[in-house]
Design an enzyme around this catalytic site. Structure first.
Site, short mmCIF file in Angstrom:
data_model
loop_
_atom_site.label_atom_id
_atom_site.label_comp_id
_atom_site.label_asym_id
_atom_site.label_seq_id
_atom_site.Cartn_x
_atom_site.Cartn_y
_atom_site.Cartn_z
N ALA A 178 51.99 35.45 37.81
CA ALA A 178 51.06 35.41 39.03
C ALA A 178 49.90 34.30 38.98
O ALA A 178 49.76 33.82 40.05
CB ALA A 178 50.50 36.94 38.76
N TYR A 206 34.78 42.42 38.34
CA TYR A 206 35.49 41.73 37.27
C TYR A 206 34.61 41.98 35.94
O TYR A 206 35.11 42.18 34.95
CB TYR A 206 35.34 40.22 37.54
CG TYR A 206 35.93 39.20 36.26
CD1 TYR A 206 37.29 39.18 35.91
CD2 TYR A 206 34.83 38.73 35.40
CE1 TYR A 206 37.50 38.58 34.87
CE2 TYR A 206 35.35 37.90 34.54
CZ TYR A 206 36.58 37.64 34.20
OH TYR A 206 36.88 37.08 33.09
N LYS A 257 35.91 43.72 32.19
CA LYS A 257 35.74 43.30 30.92
C LYS A 257 34.76 43.75 29.87
O LYS A 257 35.16 43.76 28.69
CB LYS A 257 35.31 41.36 31.09
CG LYS A 257 36.31 40.69 31.96
CD LYS A 257 37.75 40.66 31.81
CE LYS A 257 37.92 39.82 30.49
NZ LYS A 257 39.44 39.77 30.22
N VAL A 296 34.97 25.81 38.58
CA VAL A 296 34.26 24.83 39.21
C VAL A 296 34.60 23.36 38.77
O VAL A 296 34.60 22.48 39.70
CB VAL A 296 32.70 25.10 38.91
CG1 VAL A 296 32.20 25.06 37.73
CG2 VAL A 296 31.81 24.02 39.84
#
Length: 327
Positions: A41, A151, A155, A195
């Protein structure tokens, strides 16, 4: 310490991804039997193509959201390095359901499969996002705040499940809270690119990197080889006190986004002088972003003997050598 894995089998979930493929490579270079589970994916087939002819490598195409696939992957496995996840804060804000399915339900499936296969140790990718709105620096493992994104929630739930599985079923686990990992094979493409590879790609194309905010936000950027060291230490440690807990995986220094962009321009200009003239641009801060991130790595040093070799400057040099050849 990696010699102690000889004759053992290590499963790397998400093994075709950025961190996973680097872990597979290290294991194979040391003649360790390596199983890769990936649904591609976000992982890339080209990341593992060089491994396919290695007699110690086995690829299983499967999805951690399938308990059956997890059971197949854990068959005759001694250790698990669980890297499979859907990363990215913005992606989780846009689609929290899929992020939860992969990162929570998929994680639980892997824990169940590892338990049933009597895996000796389950080392998993946790995240610095778990520190949430806790502002104090440096980040210390035992003090966290409230999560700032779906997210981050997923976690943190991983850490809670790992703790429960140790207490309830005796499955030894170690969670590794990664801090802004970068290095070779990190994908610069797509809407959720990290980034560093994104800025590198833009600068090589003479496009302006765009910083969210004024550039004062800072991160503890961590070169991939430091992360590999922590994973291997976590797999091989014989220190019982080092098990069933979480560790920061970082270098222990912070760099602002403006400093990062400037550093990338400087080193890329050694390949192409005109890159030095590319302008850095700014836009609004991003929802869910933590302003500052800096890790304490004292716990990892004390209990695992962690000794990161690459600071931001050394890591950038090595990463840019790779990107210049591959972009």
């Amino acid at each position: 310490m990696i010699e102690t894995l000889k004759g053992k089998t290590v499963l790397v979930t998400g093994g075709a991804g950025f961190i996973g493929s680097n872990l597979c490579e290290t294991l194979l270079l040391n003649d360790i039997n390596t199983v890769c589970l990936d649904n591609f994916a976000t992982g890339k087939r080209e990341n593992i193509t060089p491994f396919l002819k290695n007699k110690n490598f086995k690829l299983i195409e499967g999805d951690i959201r399938s308990l059956k696939d997890c059971h197949v992957a854990c068959t005759e496995v001694d250790f698990v390095l669980h890297q499979a996840a859907l990363g990215s804060v913005p992606r989780s804000i846009k689609d929290p359901v899929t992020t939860n399915d992969v990162n929570v339900s998929g994680f639980l499936n892997m824990l169940v499969a590892a338990r049933d296969a009597k895996v000796k140790r389950f080392v998993y990718a946790a995240s610095s996002s778990t520190y949430g709105d806790h502002e104090a620096l440096p980040k210390v493992e035992e003090v966290i705040g409230k999560p700032l994104s779906p997210y981050a929630v997923t976690k943190y739930v991983n850490e809670l499940y790992a703790d429960i599985f140790q207490k309830t079923y005796g499955l030894d686990t170690i969670g590794l809270r990664y801090f802004n990992v970068f290095g070779k094979r990190q994908d610069p493409n797509g809407a959720y690119a990290a980034v560093i590879p994104l800025f590198v790609k833009q600068l090589i194309k003479h496009e302006s990197p765009i910083i969210n905010g004024d550039g004062s936000y800072s991160r503890d950027f961590t070169y991939i080889d430091n992360v590999i060291q922590m994973n291997i230490l976590s797999l091989t440690t014989t220190n019982k006190d080092a098990l069933n807990t979480v560790y920061n995986v970082a270098y222990g220094e912070r760099t602002t986004l403006l400093e990062l962009a400037t550093l990338l321009k400087k080193h890329l200009s050694e390949f192409d002088k005109s890159i030095n003239n590319v302008e850095i641009k700014h836009r609004e801060n991003r929802v869910g972003d933590i302003p500052h991130s800096l890790a304490s790595i004292d716990k990892a040093k004390l209990l695992l003997g962690y000794n990161p070799k690459y600071n931001i400057n050394d890591g950038i040099k090595k990463a840019l050598d790779w990107y210049w050849k591959h972009l």
